[in-house]
Each structure stands twice: as structure tokens, then as C-alpha cells.
Design a protein around this motif. Structure first.
Motif, PDB file in Angstrom:
ATOM      1  N   MET A 151       0.817  -1.187   0.000  1.00 14.26           N
ATOM      2  CA  MET A 151       0.000   0.000   0.000  1.00 14.26           C
ATOM      3  C   MET A 151       0.870   1.265   0.000  1.00 14.26           C
ATOM      4  O   MET A 151       0.422   2.295  -0.438  1.00 14.26           O
ATOM      5  CB  MET A 151      -0.922   0.016   1.213  1.00 14.26           C
ATOM      6  N   GLN A 152       2.098   1.151   0.476  1.00 14.45           N
ATOM      7  CA  GLN A 152       2.969   2.317   0.556  1.00 14.45           C
ATOM      8  C   GLN A 152       3.824   2.504  -0.690  1.00 14.45           C
ATOM      9  O   GLN A 152       4.490   3.513  -0.835  1.00 14.45           O
ATOM     10  CB  GLN A 152       3.885   2.196   1.785  1.00 14.45           C
ATOM     11  N   PHE A 153       3.813   1.544  -1.601  1.00 10.96           N
ATOM     12  CA  PHE A 153       4.647   1.607  -2.791  1.00 10.96           C
ATOM     13  C   PHE A 153       4.127   2.665  -3.759  1.00 10.96           C
ATOM     14  O   PHE A 153       2.951   2.680  -4.109  1.00 10.96           O
ATOM     15  CB  PHE A 153       4.681   0.233  -3.479  1.00 10.96           C
ATOM     16  N   ASP A 154       5.001   3.550  -4.190  1.00  8.60           N
ATOM     17  CA  ASP A 154       4.645   4.605  -5.138  1.00  8.60           C
ATOM     18  C   ASP A 154       4.932   4.096  -6.547  1.00  8.60           C
ATOM     19  O   ASP A 154       6.086   3.939  -6.929  1.00  8.60           O
ATOM     20  CB  ASP A 154       5.448   5.868  -4.847  1.00  8.60           C
ATOM     21  N   VAL A 155       3.886   3.880  -7.335  1.00  8.23           N
ATOM     22  CA  VAL A 155       4.045   3.313  -8.669  1.00  8.23           C
ATOM     23  C   VAL A 155       4.364   4.366  -9.727  1.00  8.23           C
ATOM     24  O   VAL A 155       4.610   4.017 -10.879  1.00  8.23           O
ATOM     25  CB  VAL A 155       2.799   2.516  -9.110  1.00  8.23           C
ATOM     26  N   SER A 156       4.391   5.632  -9.362  1.00  8.56           N
ATOM     27  CA  SER A 156       4.582   6.681 -10.373  1.00  8.56           C
ATOM     28  C   SER A 156       5.935   6.583 -11.084  1.00  8.56           C
ATOM     29  O   SER A 156       5.995   6.768 -12.298  1.00  8.56           O
ATOM     30  CB  SER A 156       4.398   8.069  -9.766  1.00  8.56           C
ATOM     31  N   VAL A 198     -11.157  -0.707  -3.463  1.00  9.73           N
ATOM     32  CA  VAL A 198     -10.660   0.076  -2.326  1.00  9.73           C
ATOM     33  C   VAL A 198      -9.138   0.223  -2.361  1.00  9.73           C
ATOM     34  O   VAL A 198      -8.566   0.879  -1.495  1.00  9.73           O
ATOM     35  CB  VAL A 198     -11.118  -0.522  -0.972  1.00  9.73           C
ATOM     36  N   ASN A 199      -8.479  -0.354  -3.377  1.00 11.93           N
ATOM     37  CA  ASN A 199      -7.033  -0.240  -3.519  1.00 11.93           C
ATOM     38  C   ASN A 199      -6.628   0.767  -4.584  1.00 11.93           C
ATOM     39  O   ASN A 199      -5.587   1.413  -4.463  1.00 11.93           O
ATOM     40  CB  ASN A 199      -6.412  -1.590  -3.859  1.00 11.93           C
ATOM     41  N   VAL A 200      -7.402   0.857  -5.654  1.00 12.75           N
ATOM     42  CA  VAL A 200      -7.093   1.761  -6.765  1.00 12.75           C
ATOM     43  C   VAL A 200      -8.295   2.660  -6.984  1.00 12.75           C
ATOM     44  O   VAL A 200      -9.392   2.187  -7.274  1.00 12.75           O
ATOM     45  CB  VAL A 200      -6.784   0.970  -8.062  1.00 12.75           C
ATOM     46  N   LYS A 201      -8.069   3.966  -6.834  1.00 15.36           N
ATOM     47  CA  LYS A 201      -9.161   4.925  -7.006  1.00 15.36           C
ATOM     48  C   LYS A 201      -9.440   5.136  -8.490  1.00 15.36           C
ATOM     49  O   LYS A 201      -8.544   5.045  -9.327  1.00 15.36           O
ATOM     50  CB  LYS A 201      -8.788   6.265  -6.378  1.00 15.36           C
ATOM     51  N   VAL A 202     -10.674   5.460  -8.790  1.00  7.89           N
ATOM     52  CA  VAL A 202     -11.064   5.770 -10.163  1.00  7.89           C
ATOM     53  C   VAL A 202     -10.199   6.913 -10.699  1.00  7.89           C
ATOM     54  O   VAL A 202      -9.763   6.890 -11.850  1.00  7.89           O
ATOM     55  CB  VAL A 202     -12.571   6.124 -10.221  1.00  7.89           C
TER      56      VAL A 202
END
Length: 109
Positions: free
Chosen positions: A1-6, A25-29
Motif C-alpha cells: 500500500m505504501q509503494f509509489d508506482v509513479s 478500495v485499492n485503486v481509485k477511479v
């Protein structure tokens, strides 16, 4: 949950299909537009109504605890058919583009 995928997304150069659900609930629209802006290639996005991160639809209220509690039960059901249709169509279109590109390259040679 803390990993920044950018950062990793900025290195993606292949076509991307990004899909999330309104009850994920993990990936927002809103993350879909961020993904589209970050990848270095074409990016097709889709939002599936009532689909969770488990790739199944639910009628459970959209709250973290209720969705997470429902996840294990939802795994007994097949992956959402709308999701399968979107993926199938995207792959067929990608394959057709590849074939057209290969034919065009052969004509140039």
C-alpha cells in the motif's frame, strides 16, 4: 500500500490497458488519469461499475471494511464478464494493429 508506482509507470513504453472498479478500495477511479499521464505510450482506461479489486462485482456498500470482508467470499465467483470483454476486445485490437504494422513494414522493405 505504501509503494509509489509513479516512477515505474514513467518507464512503461508499451500500450497499457488500465481498468478499475467503482468499488475498488485499492485503486481509485481518479488513479486512471494519473496512470494515463505517466505512461510513455497509449493508455486505454475503463471504469467498471461495482467491481472490486478482486475483479468481481458486488452489491456490498462501498466501505473499506465491508469490501475487504466480502473479498474472500467473492473469490468463489468468476471474474466479471464485462472485464473479460474489455480485455478480449483490447487484445484483439492490439493484435490487429500489430498485424497491420508488420504488413506495412513488409511493403516498405
Amino acid at each position: 500500500m505504501q509503494f509509489d508506482v509513479s516512477k515505474p509507470l514513467q518507464k512503461v513504453t508499451c500500450p497499457v490497458l488500465a481498468i478499475t472498479g467503482t468499488k475498488d478500495v485499492n485503486v481509485k477511479v481518479s488513479d486512471l488519469e494519473k496512470i494515463k499521464a505517466l505512461v510513455q505510450s497509449e493508455c486505454e482506461t475503463h471504469i467498471i461499475q461495482d467491481m472490486t479489486h478482486m475483479l468481481r462485482k458486488t452489491d456490498v456498500e462501498h466501505s473499506f471494511s465491508k469490501i475487504v470482508n466480502n473479498n474472500k467470499k467473492s473469490l468463489r465467483h468468476p471474474i466479471d464478464s464485462e472485464l473479460k470483454d474489455i480485455i478480449t476486445t483490447w487484445l484483439r485490437n492490439w493484435k490487429n494493429r500489430q498485424i497491420k504494422t508488420e504488413k506495412a513494414e513488409m511493403l516498405v522493405k
